[in-house]
Structure formats: structure tokens, C-alpha cells
Scaffold this motif. Structure first.
Motif, PDB file in Angstrom:
ATOM      1  N   ARG A 171      71.876 151.802  66.896  1.00  0.00           N
ATOM      2  CA  ARG A 171      70.745 152.145  67.759  1.00  0.00           C
ATOM      3  C   ARG A 171      69.471 151.470  67.264  1.00  0.00           C
ATOM      4  O   ARG A 171      68.561 151.197  68.045  1.00  0.00           O
ATOM      5  CB  ARG A 171      70.572 153.670  67.792  1.00  0.00           C
ATOM      6  N   ARG A 172      69.395 151.230  65.957  1.00  0.00           N
ATOM      7  CA  ARG A 172      68.304 150.437  65.371  1.00  0.00           C
ATOM      8  C   ARG A 172      68.939 149.220  64.709  1.00  0.00           C
ATOM      9  O   ARG A 172      69.387 149.298  63.561  1.00  0.00           O
ATOM     10  CB  ARG A 172      67.587 151.244  64.302  1.00  0.00           C
ATOM     11  N   ASP A 219      60.717 152.055  67.221  1.00  0.00           N
ATOM     12  CA  ASP A 219      61.261 152.878  68.308  1.00  0.00           C
ATOM     13  C   ASP A 219      60.255 153.002  69.448  1.00  0.00           C
ATOM     14  O   ASP A 219      60.607 152.889  70.621  1.00  0.00           O
ATOM     15  CB  ASP A 219      61.614 154.274  67.798  1.00  0.00           C
ATOM     16  N   ARG A 223      59.977 149.889  71.483  1.00  0.00           N
ATOM     17  CA  ARG A 223      61.160 149.668  72.322  1.00  0.00           C
ATOM     18  C   ARG A 223      61.367 150.780  73.337  1.00  0.00           C
ATOM     19  O   ARG A 223      62.285 150.720  74.152  1.00  0.00           O
ATOM     20  CB  ARG A 223      62.406 149.564  71.440  1.00  0.00           C
ATOM     21  N   THR A 246      62.284 153.883  72.594  1.00  0.00           N
ATOM     22  CA  THR A 246      63.429 154.695  72.201  1.00  0.00           C
ATOM     23  C   THR A 246      62.996 155.711  71.164  1.00  0.00           C
ATOM     24  O   THR A 246      61.995 155.547  70.475  1.00  0.00           O
ATOM     25  CB  THR A 246      64.557 153.839  71.599  1.00  0.00           C
ATOM     26  N   ARG A 247      63.777 156.747  71.059  1.00  0.00           N
ATOM     27  CA  ARG A 247      63.560 157.752  70.014  1.00  0.00           C
ATOM     28  C   ARG A 247      64.892 157.962  69.322  1.00  0.00           C
ATOM     29  O   ARG A 247      65.889 158.278  69.975  1.00  0.00           O
ATOM     30  CB  ARG A 247      63.056 159.065  70.610  1.00  0.00           C
ATOM     31  N   VAL A 248      64.902 157.782  68.039  1.00  0.00           N
ATOM     32  CA  VAL A 248      66.153 157.823  67.289  1.00  0.00           C
ATOM     33  C   VAL A 248      66.077 158.879  66.215  1.00  0.00           C
ATOM     34  O   VAL A 248      65.179 158.880  65.383  1.00  0.00           O
ATOM     35  CB  VAL A 248      66.466 156.451  66.631  1.00  0.00           C
TER      36      VAL A 248
END
Length: 251
Positions: free
Chosen positions: A13-14, A225, A228, A230-232
Motif C-alpha cells: 500500500r506504500r 499518504d 496520494r 490515501t490513509r494507511v
């Protein structure tokens, strides 16, 4: 398994290859009193998919550093050094590396081909570093290799600021090689740099000095994040339900 390093990056994911490098190109310390095991733990805590270890003497590296890192993690590990001989590939495999740097600028076509072939037979992912379209054209079995654009120049021992525009301009040729895993490496200092390269189409970025010098590794990655969108949550995966049974594995 040869594809271990590539699959880890493609599934991440990253997709950041997080590097351990004792010194920068000017000889300044980057570990700051931290042990290799401490840095590995920090990288694992933020969800690193794979690691890079610089064993080259330009950056204060040693073969022992690779062994320390491998002993501290189950993540796939890339060895970065100037590998030009077959015995170095055997040593990398024996030390526990999953991938090895091959610098196209240093290797004639035939030598590069032999080292790629041997690396694959040994179960190592060739991480082929390129700086020109001509170098890209010389990479055999590119679909089984990482093709990494180096944004810095080894001619000046990577002491310059680097040029991220090199990655942008070479990306079409890298994708045209057939690799599944194009990577941008070097001179990536900020989360914005990393996010832009990923948005352009790179499957991963390799970041060393930027992560080793940041005052907060989680904050740097949170910035990535956010850029991009996104939240990870890398620390906690959902627990399996009660009586969960893993599916049978078939050959």
C-alpha cells in the motif's frame, strides 16, 4: 523465490523501498547513533514492504551490515553495491539478500546478461540501475527484473543534487522494456517527490537519505499518504474471525 522482492513492492500500500545507508555521499553520518536493528524495527513499524542495504564503501557500508539487517527482519532485502562478478552474487545469496543491484553503466552487455541470468538462477531479483535509454535496451529478461532509474550520477560519486526529471523522461522506455516493476531511486527528498513519481507511473520509489534524516518517519510517510489521497494503518491488520481456518494450499 525470485519474485519475492518484486511481489512485496507491487502488493504494498506504500510502495517505498526503505534504505539503510551509514553515510551520505559527502561522508556525513546518517545512522545518528541508531543500530541497524533499531532502524529495521522503525521501518517495519511503518509498514516497509522491503528494505535496501548499502554495502558499498563509498557510503560506509560493509558486508556485515547486510547480515545484520537480514538477521533482524523477514522482509525482502536488496543489497546495493557495485556488483561486477559472479562470486558476489553467490555471496549475496549466502548473506540472505533477496535482490541485488546491477549498475548497467558499469557492465558491458554480455556481463550484464550473465549476471542477470545467474542472479535469477540463484533466486535473486536483479535490481538493474539505469540512467539512459541505451542502458535500458541492454537489460535481458526485463520482465523478471526491477528496472530502477538512478536520479544521481555515479561519475561524481552521487554527490550532486540529482535530477528527478531523469525518471520522468525515462519512464516510457522503462515501461517499454517489459518490466513489471519500474522504480525511481535517488534524490527523493520529500513526500511530494515520492508521490509525484508514483502518480507518474512508477511502481515504487527507493528512499534513503530522506528517510534517515527526517525528524519523524511516521510524519514523512503520513505526508506521502496525504499527497496520494490515501490513509494507511500499517501497524494493525484486522484479526481473523473466531475459528478462522486458512484455505488449503495446493501445488
Amino acid at each position: 523465490m525470485t519474485a519475492e522482492f518484486i511481489e512485496a513492492l507491487l502488493d504494498a500500500r506504500r510502495p517505498v523501498i526503505m534504505e539503510l545507508k551509514r553515510q551520505d555521499a559527502a561522508g556525513a553520518d546518517l545512522f545518528g547513533g541508531r543500530s541497524a536493528a533499531r532502524l529495521v524495527a522503525d521501518y517495519q513499524d511503518v509498514g516497509a514492504p522491503c528494505l535496501s542495504v548499502v554495502t558499498g564503501r563509498w557510503f560506509g557500508g560493509t558486508p556485515e551490515l547486510l547480515r545484520e539487517v537480514v538477521a533482524a527482519t523477514d522482509l525482502p532485502v536488496l543489497q546495493k553495491d557495485f556488483i561486477t562478478r559472479r562470486d558476489q552474487l553467490h555471496q549475496a545469496r549466502e548473506s540472505g539478500a533477496s535482490a541485488v543491484l546491477l549498475t548497467a553503466a558499469l557492465l558491458p552487455r554480455a556481463t550484464l546478461g550473465h549476471l542477470v541470468e545467474l542472479g535469477l538462477r540463484l533466486g535473486l531479483t536483479p535490481f538493474v540501475e539505469v540512467t539512459t535509454e541505451e542502458e535500458i535496451s541492454r537489460v535481458p529478461r526485463a520482465e523478471e527484473c526491477v528496472i530502477a532509474v538512478n536520479n544521481k550520477d555515479i561519475a561524481d560519486r552521487e554527490r550532486g543534487a540529482g535530477d528527478l526529471g531523469r525518471s520522468s523522461s525515462l519512464l516510457p522506455a522503462v515501461l517499454g522494456s517489459g518490466t513489471r516493476c519500474p522504480v525511481s531511486a535517488g534524490a527523493i527528498r520529500s513526500p511530494d517527490d515520492a508521490a509525484r513519481l508514483l502518480e507518474e507511473g512508477f511502481a515504487g520509489v527507493l528512499v534513503g537519505t530522506g528517510l534517515l534524516r527526517t525528524p519523524s518517519l511516521p510524519a514523512w510517510l503520513d505526508g506521502l499518504d496525504a499527497r496520494r489521497g490515501t490513509r494507511v494503518d500499517t501497524r494493525h491488520e484486522p484479526a481473523p474471525p473466531p475459528n478462522h481456518r486458512h484455505p488449503e494450499v495446493t501445488a
